[in-house]
Design an enzyme around this catalytic site. Structure first.
Site, PDB file in Angstrom:
ATOM      1  N   CYS A   1     -12.166 -28.498  10.226  1.00  0.00           N
ATOM      2  CA  CYS A   1     -11.013 -27.723   9.758  1.00  0.00           C
ATOM      3  C   CYS A   1      -9.759 -28.580   9.801  1.00  0.00           C
ATOM      4  O   CYS A   1      -9.540 -29.344  10.756  1.00  0.00           O
ATOM      5  CB  CYS A   1     -10.835 -26.466  10.625  1.00  0.00           C
ATOM      6  SG  CYS A   1      -9.428 -25.450  10.141  1.00  0.00           S
TER       7      CYS A   1
ATOM      8  N   ASP B   1      -7.795  -7.393   1.135  1.00  0.00           N
ATOM      9  CA  ASP B   1      -6.825  -7.563   2.218  1.00  0.00           C
ATOM     10  C   ASP B   1      -7.483  -7.112   3.517  1.00  0.00           C
ATOM     11  O   ASP B   1      -8.352  -6.229   3.499  1.00  0.00           O
ATOM     12  CB  ASP B   1      -5.576  -6.697   1.964  1.00  0.00           C
ATOM     13  CG  ASP B   1      -5.797  -5.264   2.444  1.00  0.00           C
ATOM     14  OD1 ASP B   1      -6.448  -4.494   1.702  1.00  0.00           O
ATOM     15  OD2 ASP B   1      -5.355  -4.927   3.565  1.00  0.00           O
TER      16      ASP B   1
ATOM     17  N   CYS C   1      -6.615 -26.991  14.610  1.00  0.00           N
ATOM     18  CA  CYS C   1      -7.800 -27.849  14.734  1.00  0.00           C
ATOM     19  C   CYS C   1      -7.451 -29.331  14.702  1.00  0.00           C
ATOM     20  O   CYS C   1      -8.155 -30.149  15.290  1.00  0.00           O
ATOM     21  CB  CYS C   1      -8.789 -27.529  13.622  1.00  0.00           C
ATOM     22  SG  CYS C   1      -9.522 -25.906  13.797  1.00  0.00           S
TER      23      CYS C   1
ATOM     24  N   HIS D   1      -5.035 -20.601  12.227  1.00  0.00           N
ATOM     25  CA  HIS D   1      -6.391 -21.094  11.945  1.00  0.00           C
ATOM     26  C   HIS D   1      -7.193 -20.072  11.143  1.00  0.00           C
ATOM     27  O   HIS D   1      -7.837 -20.390  10.140  1.00  0.00           O
ATOM     28  CB  HIS D   1      -7.141 -21.416  13.245  1.00  0.00           C
ATOM     29  CG  HIS D   1      -8.610 -21.605  13.002  1.00  0.00           C
ATOM     30  ND1 HIS D   1      -9.138 -22.769  12.494  1.00  0.00           N
ATOM     31  CD2 HIS D   1      -9.637 -20.745  13.128  1.00  0.00           C
ATOM     32  CE1 HIS D   1     -10.439 -22.633  12.321  1.00  0.00           C
ATOM     33  NE2 HIS D   1     -10.770 -21.406  12.691  1.00  0.00           N
TER      34      HIS D   1
ATOM     35  N   ASP E   1       0.855  -1.173   0.000  1.00  0.00           N
ATOM     36  CA  ASP E   1       0.000   0.000   0.000  1.00  0.00           C
ATOM     37  C   ASP E   1       0.899   1.234   0.000  1.00  0.00           C
ATOM     38  O   ASP E   1       2.077   1.163   0.352  1.00  0.00           O
ATOM     39  CB  ASP E   1      -0.942  -0.020   1.220  1.00  0.00           C
ATOM     40  CG  ASP E   1      -2.152   0.897   1.002  1.00  0.00           C
ATOM     41  OD1 ASP E   1      -3.013   0.945   1.890  1.00  0.00           O
ATOM     42  OD2 ASP E   1      -2.227   1.559  -0.054  1.00  0.00           O
TER      43      ASP E   1
ATOM     44  N   CYS F   1      -6.569 -27.326   9.677  1.00  0.00           N
ATOM     45  CA  CYS F   1      -5.376 -26.548  10.038  1.00  0.00           C
ATOM     46  C   CYS F   1      -4.700 -27.182  11.251  1.00  0.00           C
ATOM     47  O   CYS F   1      -5.306 -27.970  11.989  1.00  0.00           O
ATOM     48  CB  CYS F   1      -5.756 -25.096  10.334  1.00  0.00           C
ATOM     49  SG  CYS F   1      -6.314 -24.796  12.009  1.00  0.00           S
TER      50      CYS F   1
HETATM   51  C1  LIG Z   1      -9.770  -1.367   7.075  1.00  0.00           C
HETATM   52  N1  LIG Z   1     -10.412  -0.528   6.105  1.00  0.00           N
HETATM   53  C2  LIG Z   1      -9.703   0.048   5.108  1.00  0.00           C
HETATM   54  N2  LIG Z   1     -10.250   0.930   4.233  1.00  0.00           N
HETATM   55  C3  LIG Z   1      -9.226   1.318   3.415  1.00  0.00           C
HETATM   56  C4  LIG Z   1      -9.189   2.251   2.370  1.00  0.00           C
HETATM   57  C5  LIG Z   1      -7.961   2.520   1.746  1.00  0.00           C
HETATM   58  C6  LIG Z   1      -7.858   3.521   0.700  1.00  0.00           C
HETATM   59  O1  LIG Z   1      -8.841   4.179   0.321  1.00  0.00           O
HETATM   60  N3  LIG Z   1      -6.626   3.752   0.163  1.00  0.00           N
HETATM   61  C7  LIG Z   1      -5.516   3.035   0.561  1.00  0.00           C
HETATM   62  N4  LIG Z   1      -4.346   3.326  -0.037  1.00  0.00           N
HETATM   63  N5  LIG Z   1      -5.572   2.069   1.503  1.00  0.00           N
HETATM   64  C8  LIG Z   1      -6.778   1.821   2.129  1.00  0.00           C
HETATM   65  C9  LIG Z   1      -6.823   0.860   3.185  1.00  0.00           C
HETATM   66  C10 LIG Z   1      -5.601   0.077   3.639  1.00  0.00           C
HETATM   67  C11 LIG Z   1      -5.668  -1.317   3.035  1.00  0.00           C
HETATM   68  N6  LIG Z   1      -4.667  -2.204   3.603  1.00  0.00           N
HETATM   69  C12 LIG Z   1      -8.061   0.648   3.819  1.00  0.00           C
HETATM   70  N7  LIG Z   1      -8.384  -0.152   4.888  1.00  0.00           N
END
Ligand SMILES: CNc1nc2cc3c(=O)[nH]c(N)nc3c(CCN)c2[nH]1
Length: 373
Positions: free
Chosen positions: A305, A267, A310, A336, A93, A307
C-alpha cells in the site's frame, strides 16, 4: 467544466460498467465510492486528504445538517462546498433513512415525518418538499428523493405499502426539485427483497424520470446473499443510460459483488468508522490493530500500500497510538481505509475498461484471508 449534469458509459464487461459522470464541479469516475461526510466533514480527514485518497465525490446528510448547524446557516455562509472546503461534487442523502435510524419520537404520515432531534430533542418535520429545500440550501450537486426505507424484518404487505409511499414521495420530490440545470435528482428504488415490488418501483421511477437511480432498502440486515440476490436483477430494471447508486454499501467484497452486478456508485461509513475503531482493510484481509500481536511488529499494515500510514508507520506504532487513544490513530487508519477502498474502485474501473474484470475479481478474492490477519 460542463454546465450540465451528464453520464457517459465508456465500457462494459459482463454486467459491470465503467463511465464518467460530468458535473459543473468536476467529473466522477465510475464505478465510484463516496466517502461519507455526514456533519460536513469526513471524520478525521482534511478535505485535501480525502481528495488525495482518490475520491471524486463525497456524501453529506440532510438530517444531520438540518439539525446542526441548519441548512439556512450553511446557505448564508455560501453553501456546503464553501463551508467544508470541498469544491468537488457532493451528493446529499434526503433524511428519511437517518430519521428512522437516529431520531426519537418519530411520526410517519402521508405528508412526511415529524421527529425530535437526537441532539437536543427539538421538534422537526421532514417532507419531500422540505428535503428538497434543505438540499437546495446546502447546494449539493446530486439530490436524493425523500423516501422511506422500511426496517427489516418486514412482511410483504408492509414493504409494498412503504414502497408505494416512497413512490408518491418521489413524485412530490421531483415536483419540488423543479428545473435546476447542473444539479441532478436521483430516484430511489424500494421494494425490499421482492422482485415484483422492485419491478413496480422501477417502473414508477422511470415514469417520473430522474437523472440517476438509487437502489435503496438494502444493507439493512438482510445479509450479503439476499442483497446479491436482489442485485442479480434490480440494476437491470433501471435505465441503462443513467447512473445506478447502491446506498449504504459496504465491505470490500460487497462493493466488488455489486459492481459485478451493474452498480455504478456506492457510499458507506465502514472505511471511516472502522478506521476510528482500529480496523484496517487490506488486500490480504482485515487487521484489528488493537490486537497484542501487532505490538512489536515493524511491518506496515500492507507492504503493497502506498498510503501515508503504510509508507511511514509500523503496525507497532499504529497499535501504540490506538491503545493510547491518540488522535493520529483515527487519522492514519481512516486515511489508509479510504485509500484502499479507492484503490479497489480504480482497479475495477481499469479492469472493466480493459475487459478483464472476471480475472481482476478472481485475483481480488484469491488474496484475501477470511478472518483477521
Ligand atoms: C448502511 N446501509 C444503508 N442502507 C440504506 C438504505 C437507504 C435508503 O433506502 N434510502 C436512503 N435515502 N438512504 C439509505 C441509506 C443511507 C445511505 N448513506 C442506507 N444505508
Amino acid at each position: 467544466m460542463s454546465a450540465a449534469f451528464s453520464f457517459a458509459l465508456t465500457a462494459t464487461d459482463g454486467a459491470a460498467r465503467s463511465g464518467v459522470i460530468s458535473t459543473p464541479r468536476g467529473e466522477i469516475r465510475t464505478p465510484a465510492f463516496m466517502p461519507v461526510g455526514t456533519a460536513a466533514t469526513v471524520k478525521a480527514m482534511m478535505p485535501e486528504s480525502v481528495r488525495a485518497t482518490g475520491a471524486d465525490i463525497l456524501l453529506g446528510n440532510t438530517y444531520h445538517l438540518m439539525l446542526r448547524p441548519t441548512a439556512e446557516r450553511i446557505a448564508r455562509l455560501g453553501g456546503l462546498h464553501r463551508f467544508m472546503n470541498w469544491e468537488r461534487p457532493i451528493l446529499t442523502d434526503s433524511g428519511g433513512f437517518q430519521v428512522m435510524s437516529l431520531a426519537e419520537l418519530r411520526k410517519l404520515t402521508e405528508e412526511g415525518v415529524t421527529f425530535r432531534s437526537h441532539i437536543d430533542g427539538s421538534r422537526h418535520r421532514l417532507t419531500p418538499e422540505r428535503s428538497m429545500e434543505i438540499q437546495k440550501l446546502l447546494g449539493s450537486d446530486i439530490v436524493m428523493c425523500f423516501d422511506e426505507c422500511p426496517a427489516l424484518p418486514a412482511d410483504d404487505k408492509r414493504v409494498a405499502e412503504s414502497m408505494r409511499l416512497s413512490m408518491r414521495w418521489a413524485a412530490r420530490s421531483k415536483e419540488a426539485f423543479g428545473d435546476r440545470p447542473g444539479h441532478a435528482l436521483f430516484g430511489i428504488q424500494q421494494g425490499g427483497v421482492t422482485q415484483e415490488l422492485r419491478a413496480e418501483s422501477a417502473e414508477a421511477l422511470r415514469a417520473i424520470g430522474f437523472d440517476g437511480y438509487a437502489i435503496g432498502g438494502l444493507a439493512v440486515g438482510e445479509g450479503q446473499e439476499a442483497m446479491f440476490g436482489v442485485l442479480d436483477y434490480a440494476p437491470g430494471m433501471l435505465p441503462e443510460d443513467k447512473p445506478r447508486y447502491l446506498m449504504g454499501v459496504g465491505k470490500p467484497d460487497d462493493i466488488v459483488g455489486a459492481v459485478a452486478r451493474g452498480v455504478d456508485m456506492m457510499d458507506c461509513v465502514l472505511p471511516s468508522r472502522s478506521g476510528r475503531t482500529g480496523q484496517a482493510f487490506t488486500r490480504r484481509g482485515t487487521v484489528n490493530i488493537k490486537n497484542a500481536r501487532h505490538a512489536n511488529d515493524p511491518r506496515p499494515l500492507d507492504e503493497d500500500c502506498t498510503c501515508p500510514a503504510c509508507r511511514n508507520y509500523s503496525r507497532a506504532y499504529l497499535h501504540h497510538v490506538f491503545r493510547a487513544q491518540e488522535i493520529i490513530s483515527s487519522m492514519l487508519l481512516t486515511w489508509h481505509n479510504l485509500h484502499y477502498f479507492q484503490e479497489i474502485m480504480g482497479g475495477m474501473r481499469a479492469a472493466i475498461a480493459e475487459g478483464r474484470f472476471a480475472a481482476w475479481q478472481a485475483a481480488f478474492h484469491a488474496g484475501r484471508a477470511e478472518g483477521d490477519i
